[in-house]
Design a protein around this motif. Structure first.
Motif, mmCIF file in Angstrom:
data_model
loop_
_atom_site.group_PDB
_atom_site.id
_atom_site.type_symbol
_atom_site.label_atom_id
_atom_site.label_comp_id
_atom_site.label_asym_id
_atom_site.label_seq_id
_atom_site.Cartn_x
_atom_site.Cartn_y
_atom_site.Cartn_z
ATOM 1 N N PRO A 228 -5.693 0.095 -7.098
ATOM 2 C CA PRO A 228 -4.361 -0.528 -7.197
ATOM 3 C C PRO A 228 -3.829 -0.755 -5.784
ATOM 4 O O PRO A 228 -3.079 -1.732 -5.740
ATOM 5 C CB PRO A 228 -3.344 0.909 -7.665
ATOM 6 C CG PRO A 228 -4.582 1.815 -8.090
ATOM 7 C CD PRO A 228 -5.732 1.368 -7.605
ATOM 8 N N GLU A 229 -4.188 -0.270 -4.683
ATOM 9 C CA GLU A 229 -3.794 -0.985 -3.162
ATOM 10 C C GLU A 229 -4.385 -2.136 -2.927
ATOM 11 O O GLU A 229 -4.142 -2.742 -1.750
ATOM 12 C CB GLU A 229 -4.270 0.060 -2.378
ATOM 13 C CG GLU A 229 -5.700 0.559 -1.934
ATOM 14 C CD GLU A 229 -6.327 1.560 -2.880
ATOM 15 O OE1 GLU A 229 -7.360 1.723 -2.804
ATOM 16 O OE2 GLU A 229 -5.442 1.866 -3.794
ATOM 17 N N ALA A 230 -5.430 -2.786 -3.597
ATOM 18 C CA ALA A 230 -6.060 -3.934 -3.295
ATOM 19 C C ALA A 230 -4.738 -5.179 -3.260
ATOM 20 O O ALA A 230 -3.764 -5.246 -3.909
ATOM 21 C CB ALA A 230 -6.788 -4.577 -4.473
ATOM 22 N N LYS A 231 -4.803 -5.913 -2.162
ATOM 23 C CA LYS A 231 -3.944 -6.957 -2.107
ATOM 24 C C LYS A 231 -4.824 -8.425 -2.197
ATOM 25 O O LYS A 231 -5.887 -8.641 -1.710
ATOM 26 C CB LYS A 231 -3.491 -6.921 -0.655
ATOM 27 C CG LYS A 231 -2.750 -5.527 -0.388
ATOM 28 C CD LYS A 231 -1.566 -5.358 -1.273
ATOM 29 C CE LYS A 231 -0.822 -4.318 -0.990
ATOM 30 N NZ LYS A 231 0.638 -3.875 -1.778
ATOM 31 N N GLN A 232 -3.951 -9.347 -2.308
ATOM 32 C CA GLN A 232 -4.413 -10.662 -2.719
ATOM 33 C C GLN A 232 -4.348 -11.604 -1.225
ATOM 34 O O GLN A 232 -3.291 -11.627 -0.624
ATOM 35 C CB GLN A 232 -3.963 -11.524 -3.754
ATOM 36 C CG GLN A 232 -4.571 -12.941 -3.986
ATOM 37 C CD GLN A 232 -4.006 -13.643 -5.254
ATOM 38 O OE1 GLN A 232 -2.822 -13.343 -5.626
ATOM 39 N NE2 GLN A 232 -4.777 -14.429 -5.869
#
Length: 252
Positions: A228-232
């Motif tokens: 969930p903490e992944a960023k683009q």
């Protein structure tokens, strides 16, 4: 005339003699199956002449060479299917890519805003007067849904039948595949199943193009498997901190 009252004597018929079968005559009239008749001028088991042997050897060599070329061609297609696709398969892949993207857009919007599944009563009434005016009264989510619905039907029907459809025909089809005002939950489920069947049939029609189609990515949702903490990032890819290596990131 006087009636005869004496003893009645029946004559016993004589048994007929069974005709004798002449085996030579039978073989002459019906040749045995196990003894095929050789072509005229050819003696059975006669060896081929040197010229016939060369012709036969050349024919066999050509047949084996053709089979080898066919096997090599199939291997090239398997190794690089994209380069070996026909024009019709490329067209099918183009339509299927549009269909897959629109379907994911529709599901993504409905997941975020389920209330936008049906058109509003006011917008539906105004649509008969002026479509542009009716579009003003649609929520942004409803506009996204109707656009995706149109794209799904246009590409799926074109891919499935090869025919083109007018905007009015697409609208008429939409009533059979998407929720409308007054539809019961049972009717909505029937329409969803009907739409899923059309999409599945379109993918079957695309054949090999369906296997080569890349996964469509809709919106800014992280890909499957990303935390969930992944960023683009600006390059369009998704990253998350690597817990095993401080200061490093894992790409998804």
């Amino acid at each position: 005339m006087a009636e005869y009252t004496g003893e009645v004597i029946y004559e016993k018929p004589q048994a007929r003699a069974k005709p004798a079968v002449n085996p030579a005559l039978v073989n002459a009239l019906v040749p045995p199956v196990s003894s095929p008749v050789a072509p005229m001028g050819v003696t059975p088991n006669m060896p081929l002449s040197p010229q016939d042997q060369r012709s036969f050897a050349l024919s066999e060599a050509n047949r084996k060479a053709a089979e080898k070329l066919k096997i090599e061609e199939e291997k090239r297609k398997e190794a690089n299917p994209l380069a070996s696709m026909t024009e019709s398969e490329r067209t099918a892949g183009f339509l299927l890519q549009r269909l897959d993207f629109a379907e994911k857009q529709l599901k993504d919007t409905l997941q975020k805003t389920p209330s936008a599944a049906k058109p509003s009563y006011l917008a539906k009434k105004l649509e008969n007067i002026d479509e542009d005016v009716a579009n003003v009264f649609l929520s942004p989510e409803r506009q996204q849904i109707e656009t995706a619905q149109y794209e799904i039907l246009d590409t799926a029907l074109t891919l499935g039948t090869g025919a083109s459809y007018t905007p009015q025909q697409i609208k008429n089809y939409a009533k059979s595949y998407f929720a409308q005002i007054g539809d019961s939950p049972t009717v909505i489920k029937d329409k969803e199943a009907r739409l899923a069947n059309v999409v599945s049939a379109a993918k079957i029609k695309a054949g090999r193009a369906a296997q080569l189609m890349p996964e469509a990515k809709v919106g800014n949702n992280p890909p499957a498997g990303a935390p969930p903490e992944a960023k683009q990032a600006p390059d369009g890819k998704w990253y998350s901190p690597d817990p095993a290596r401080p200061g490093k990131y894992i790409q998804y």
